[in-house]
Design a protein around this motif. Structure first.
Motif, PDB file in Angstrom:
ATOM      1  N   ARG A  21      -2.029   4.732 -12.836  1.00  0.00           N
ATOM      2  CA  ARG A  21      -1.514   5.638 -11.812  1.00  0.00           C
ATOM      3  C   ARG A  21      -2.532   5.727 -10.697  1.00  0.00           C
ATOM      4  O   ARG A  21      -3.408   6.564 -10.719  1.00  0.00           O
ATOM      5  CB  ARG A  21      -1.293   7.035 -12.421  1.00  0.00           C
ATOM      6  N   TYR A  22      -2.420   4.806  -9.744  1.00  0.00           N
ATOM      7  CA  TYR A  22      -3.399   4.830  -8.649  1.00  0.00           C
ATOM      8  C   TYR A  22      -3.324   6.119  -7.850  1.00  0.00           C
ATOM      9  O   TYR A  22      -4.213   6.928  -7.815  1.00  0.00           O
ATOM     10  CB  TYR A  22      -3.134   3.696  -7.658  1.00  0.00           C
ATOM     11  N   THR A  69      -8.109   7.201  -4.372  1.00  0.00           N
ATOM     12  CA  THR A  69      -8.253   6.795  -2.980  1.00  0.00           C
ATOM     13  C   THR A  69      -8.014   5.306  -2.880  1.00  0.00           C
ATOM     14  O   THR A  69      -8.006   4.596  -3.878  1.00  0.00           O
ATOM     15  CB  THR A  69      -9.664   7.080  -2.460  1.00  0.00           C
ATOM     16  N   LEU A  70      -7.832   4.854  -1.668  1.00  0.00           N
ATOM     17  CA  LEU A  70      -7.680   3.424  -1.436  1.00  0.00           C
ATOM     18  C   LEU A  70      -8.876   2.680  -2.013  1.00  0.00           C
ATOM     19  O   LEU A  70      -8.761   1.664  -2.650  1.00  0.00           O
ATOM     20  CB  LEU A  70      -7.577   3.151   0.060  1.00  0.00           C
ATOM     21  N   HIS A 101       1.780   2.944  -3.264  1.00  0.00           N
ATOM     22  CA  HIS A 101       0.793   3.733  -3.988  1.00  0.00           C
ATOM     23  C   HIS A 101       0.294   4.947  -3.226  1.00  0.00           C
ATOM     24  O   HIS A 101      -0.156   5.905  -3.820  1.00  0.00           O
ATOM     25  CB  HIS A 101      -0.397   2.861  -4.355  1.00  0.00           C
ATOM     26  N   PHE A 102       0.329   4.854  -1.921  1.00  0.00           N
ATOM     27  CA  PHE A 102      -0.287   5.908  -1.132  1.00  0.00           C
ATOM     28  C   PHE A 102       0.715   6.460  -0.124  1.00  0.00           C
ATOM     29  O   PHE A 102       1.134   5.755   0.797  1.00  0.00           O
ATOM     30  CB  PHE A 102      -1.530   5.381  -0.410  1.00  0.00           C
ATOM     31  N   ALA A 133      -8.931   2.382  -5.764  1.00  0.00           N
ATOM     32  CA  ALA A 133      -7.891   1.480  -6.240  1.00  0.00           C
ATOM     33  C   ALA A 133      -8.355   0.034  -6.172  1.00  0.00           C
ATOM     34  O   ALA A 133      -8.042  -0.778  -7.031  1.00  0.00           O
ATOM     35  CB  ALA A 133      -6.628   1.663  -5.414  1.00  0.00           C
ATOM     36  N   PHE A 134      -9.123  -0.288  -5.138  1.00  0.00           N
ATOM     37  CA  PHE A 134      -9.513  -1.681  -4.964  1.00  0.00           C
ATOM     38  C   PHE A 134     -10.808  -2.019  -5.666  1.00  0.00           C
ATOM     39  O   PHE A 134     -11.027  -3.150  -6.050  1.00  0.00           O
ATOM     40  CB  PHE A 134      -9.623  -2.023  -3.474  1.00  0.00           C
ATOM     41  N   LEU A 135     -11.669  -1.043  -5.806  1.00  0.00           N
ATOM     42  CA  LEU A 135     -12.978  -1.362  -6.351  1.00  0.00           C
ATOM     43  C   LEU A 135     -13.032  -1.213  -7.858  1.00  0.00           C
ATOM     44  O   LEU A 135     -13.762  -1.907  -8.529  1.00  0.00           O
ATOM     45  CB  LEU A 135     -14.049  -0.478  -5.695  1.00  0.00           C
ATOM     46  N   SER A 136     -12.234  -0.289  -8.407  1.00  0.00           N
ATOM     47  CA  SER A 136     -12.364  -0.066  -9.846  1.00  0.00           C
ATOM     48  C   SER A 136     -11.791  -1.261 -10.582  1.00  0.00           C
ATOM     49  O   SER A 136     -10.695  -1.719 -10.321  1.00  0.00           O
ATOM     50  CB  SER A 136     -11.646   1.206 -10.254  1.00  0.00           C
ATOM     51  N   ARG A 137     -12.576  -1.754 -11.504  1.00  0.00           N
ATOM     52  CA  ARG A 137     -12.139  -2.891 -12.318  1.00  0.00           C
ATOM     53  C   ARG A 137     -11.889  -2.423 -13.732  1.00  0.00           C
ATOM     54  O   ARG A 137     -11.970  -3.189 -14.678  1.00  0.00           O
ATOM     55  CB  ARG A 137     -13.211  -3.979 -12.298  1.00  0.00           C
ATOM     56  N   ARG A 146      -3.224  -8.163  -4.992  1.00  0.00           N
ATOM     57  CA  ARG A 146      -3.968  -7.183  -5.803  1.00  0.00           C
ATOM     58  C   ARG A 146      -3.023  -6.122  -6.376  1.00  0.00           C
ATOM     59  O   ARG A 146      -3.206  -5.640  -7.483  1.00  0.00           O
ATOM     60  CB  ARG A 146      -5.040  -6.534  -4.928  1.00  0.00           C
ATOM     61  N   GLU A 190       5.627   1.192  -9.889  1.00  0.00           N
ATOM     62  CA  GLU A 190       5.411   2.400  -9.094  1.00  0.00           C
ATOM     63  C   GLU A 190       6.516   2.668  -8.087  1.00  0.00           C
ATOM     64  O   GLU A 190       6.690   3.789  -7.654  1.00  0.00           O
ATOM     65  CB  GLU A 190       4.078   2.294  -8.346  1.00  0.00           C
ATOM     66  N   LEU A 243       0.830  -1.207   0.000  1.00  0.00           N
ATOM     67  CA  LEU A 243       0.000   0.000   0.000  1.00  0.00           C
ATOM     68  C   LEU A 243       0.866   1.260   0.000  1.00  0.00           C
ATOM     69  O   LEU A 243       0.533   2.254  -0.640  1.00  0.00           O
ATOM     70  CB  LEU A 243      -0.925   0.000   1.222  1.00  0.00           C
TER      71      LEU A 243
END
Lengths: 263, 412
Positions: free
Chosen positions: B18-19, B26-27, A171-172, B30-34, A254, A262, A168
């Motif tokens: 580019r997350y 947002t977190l 990315h963040f 990043a996880f939900l978008s497919r 994931r 990145e 994580l």
């Protein structure tokens, strides 16, 4: 394949990276590895002095310095390993971008290196327990032998969390600060400075929501009270390790493919 | 993939997502978008397919940002394709950055071990190759010194030596020869030859076009993430060079930049234009169409000795055509004030490419009043392929037992 299995299949590399962490850290210093003994010794000296002269601890946790010592050492492992994990992909960016290395070896090496630090400090802890035993203030028993298992379960938990935070953090940018603050908070919500028994009964379930709490109760059981860990606690520790490994792996998987892009 | 192919790339696309840097990233998103990553992503490669038979050395050329490094990372398995498949057969070693794994505080010896493990060698294999690696790198005396005390050349040599001795079936090389000195490049190239003789496969990214043309039998050219050419290395390099020259020419036109200018100033060239069939100024023409070169000139004082000339060259400097009023037998009498000189060409039979124009006004003895080199560039395009400088109107004729398959006729 679970990141843990992948890391285990790369054992020589993980060990080499762990050694690299350790030897690079102490390279150039005259005392070298001795520093990992000096730190806990100094800590013990401070605790022993402060809590004998300044505060009067509860009767059931005396000698308090010894009580503190085991918890603080183990907490040092948890906290440092997670801090390292947050930084590891940044620190190893060139390796990640330019070689075909499996990324899980880096969080694995973070946990491994900090675990090694802890193991190097254990003789000092053993000496302190021995000294207290000779003076008759504690009576060590076979319950100590369960400590390695507590440590293994804790290390697996920390590895699971390290997987999540390391990936994580790539990315963040906030992850580093979030982790640092959560760890500070967790330090006080974990029975490190106090025994679980001093927490009012009705708060204990809440405390256990903190994944580390039961482990430190177990550390105190094995290394201070020398009493068996309740079966309930074992189940809780095992469950925590399993949940952290599964959740950490899910997050890591994931993001796995994007790490090299990145970092 | 056929058994003989060491590398097989099929319809590969790579889009970098580019997350964190996406606005409102947002977190949760990043996880939900497919999503496919098309929005906000950077397309580094698109629709690239090729195969490399085992034992071949493939050159990869292209401008910076054309996707060469991404291609190597895909081959190395460092990043995964967004679409398509990449297959590599056999043990792979990637020389993407020499000494990438080195830790400055650790000794050369320790770094050799870690880098070897990173390349997938076992400890036993590393131990067996250790002597050779150290000898190749020439760092025997410094083995136990921390790598931070190494010169950059030593570190590079050591990094190369480890990878080169990892016995890969497929070796990926990204522009690593540029960093060493002459002796190192030489030894590295020798090592590559050794690989080739041993039937290993080499994929070789380089900006050194001459080297690619010389070392590789085949080369591919990536342009903006797409495969622009795939063929014999000399041919691919040639096409790439042409393209670079053409781009350079177009840039010049856009900038309005011009080449050198010399002369006494007794007469000056005010402007030079290329006119197309309709008499409009043009930067590009179709082959075979009428064209005119035009210059406006001004004499500072009346002149009786003057020659006007044009020259057309390739951007590489090869003269294609040149003429002047003296060569053509025109006898000067008087030139005062302003004038316009036009050289009309009924059919500009040039091959496709970019050309450069020189214009001059000078005395009969050659002393320039105003000579402007490379004063404008233009591009000639054509539907018909052909090599060389000349693109004449043409047709094929066949008699006897010669037959052609379906598709566009060989001659128009």
């Amino acid at each position: 394949m679970h990141p843990l299995r992948r890391a285990l299949s790369q054992r020589p590399l993980v060990l080499a990276l762990t050694r690299r962490e350790l030897s690079a850290r102490y390279r150039g210093g005259a005392l070298g590895f001795l520093w990992s003994l000096v730190n806990p010794l100094l800590l013990l000296l401070v605790y022993a002095t402060v809590f004998r002269l300044v505060f009067t601890p509860r009767a059931d946790v005396r000698p308090y310095a010894l009580f503190l010592f085991s918890g603080v050492l183990v907490w040092g492992f948890v906290s440092a390993a997670l801090h390292d994990a947050v930084e590891t992909f940044r620190a190893n960016g060139p390796l990640l971008r330019k070689t075909t290395v499996a990324p899980e070896v880096f969080p694995a090496a973070c946990v491994g290196a900090r675990l090694a630090h802890l193991l190097l400090a254990l003789p000092v802890l053993a000496g302190a327990i021995g000294w207290a035993a000779v003076r008759g203030s504690v009576r060590p028993g076979p319950a100590m032998l369960a400590f390695p298992l507590v440590l293994v379960l804790l290390a697996l938990t920390v590895f699971g969390l390290a997987l999540a935070v390391s990936a994580l953090a790539v990315h963040f940018g906030d992850v580093r600060d979030i982790v640092a603050n959560l760890l500070t908070l967790a330090f006080f919500l974990t029975p490190v400075l106090y025994p679980m028994s001093s927490v009012p009964e009705r708060f204990r379930p809440w405390l256990r929501a903190n994944p580390f709490a039961t482990f430190f109760s177990g550390v105190h059981d094995t290394l201070f009270f020398f009493r068996p860990i309740p079966a309930n606690d074992w189940a809780w520790m095992g469950g925590t390790a399993a949940v952290c490994l599964v959740a950490g792996a899910a997050i890591f998987e994931r993001l796995r493919d994007t790490l090299a892009e990145e970092a | 993939m056929s058994a003989a192919n060491a590398v097989s790339v099929r319809d590969v696309a790579k889009v970098y997502r580019r997350y964190g840097r996406r606005p409102h990233g947002t977190l949760k998103s990043a996880f939900l978008s497919r999503s496919s990553g098309a929005e906000g992503g950077v397309t580094a490669l698109d629709g690239v397919s090729f195969e490399v038979p085992a034992g071949e050395t493939l050159g990869v050329i292209g401008a910076n940002g054309s996707g060469k490094s991404t291609l190597l990372k895909l081959l190395a398995g460092i990043v995964r394709p967004t679409r398509g498949t990449v297959e590599v057969r056999g043990r792979l070693a990637a020389l993407l950055e020499l000494g990438a794994g080195f830790h400055p505080e650790l000794s050369g010896r320790e770094n050799v071990e870690i880098t070897g493990l990173l390349l997938g060698l076992t400890k036993k294999e590393i131990a067996a190759r250790f002597e050779k690696i150290v000898r190749f790198a020439g760092v025997e005396e410094f083995l136990d010194a921390p790598v931070k005390t190494y010169s950059s050349g030593m570190a590079v040599r050591l990094g190369f030596a480890i990878a080169a001795h990892s016995d890969p079936d497929v070796l990926l090389v990204d522009e690593v020869l540029a960093v060493g000195d002459e002796a190192f490049s030489h030894r590295a190239l020798e090592k590559f030859s050794e690989f080739e003789r041993a039937g290993r496969t080499l994929v070789f990214v380089s900006h050194d076009l001459a080297l690619v043309a010389e070392r590789c039998r085949r080369a591919i050219w990536l342009d903006g993430g797409r495969l622009r050419a795939d063929g014999p290395a000399t041919e691919t390099v040639h096409r790439y060079r042409e393209r670079v020259a053409a781009d350079e020419g177009r840039r010049r036109l856009d900038d309005g930049r011009a080449g050198s200018r010399i002369g006494s100033g007794e007469a000056t060239i005010e402007s030079v234009r290329l006119l197309d069939a309709s008499g409009k100024a043009a930067g590009g023409l179709r082959a075979g169409e009428p064209a005119s070169l035009e210059m406006t000139v001004r004499a500072a004082a009346p002149l009786s000795d003057f020659v006007f000339g044009f020259r057309i060259s390739t951007v590489a400097g090869v003269m294609v055509f040149g003429t002047n009023t003296a060569l053509e037998g025109l006898r000067p009498e008087r030139f005062e004030g302003e004038g316009r000189v036009t050289l009309a060409i009924p059919a500009l039979d040039l091959a496709t490419g970019v050309y450069s124009v020189d214009a001059a006004v000078h005395a009969k003895n050659g002393a320039p009043y105003d000579a402007r080199a490379d004063v404008l560039r233009f591009e000639v395009s054509s539907d018909r392929a052909g090599a060389g400088l000349w693109g004449p109107p043409r047709r094929w004729e066949f008699t006897g037992g010669i037959h052609w398959g379906a598709g566009p006729p060989p001659a128009k």
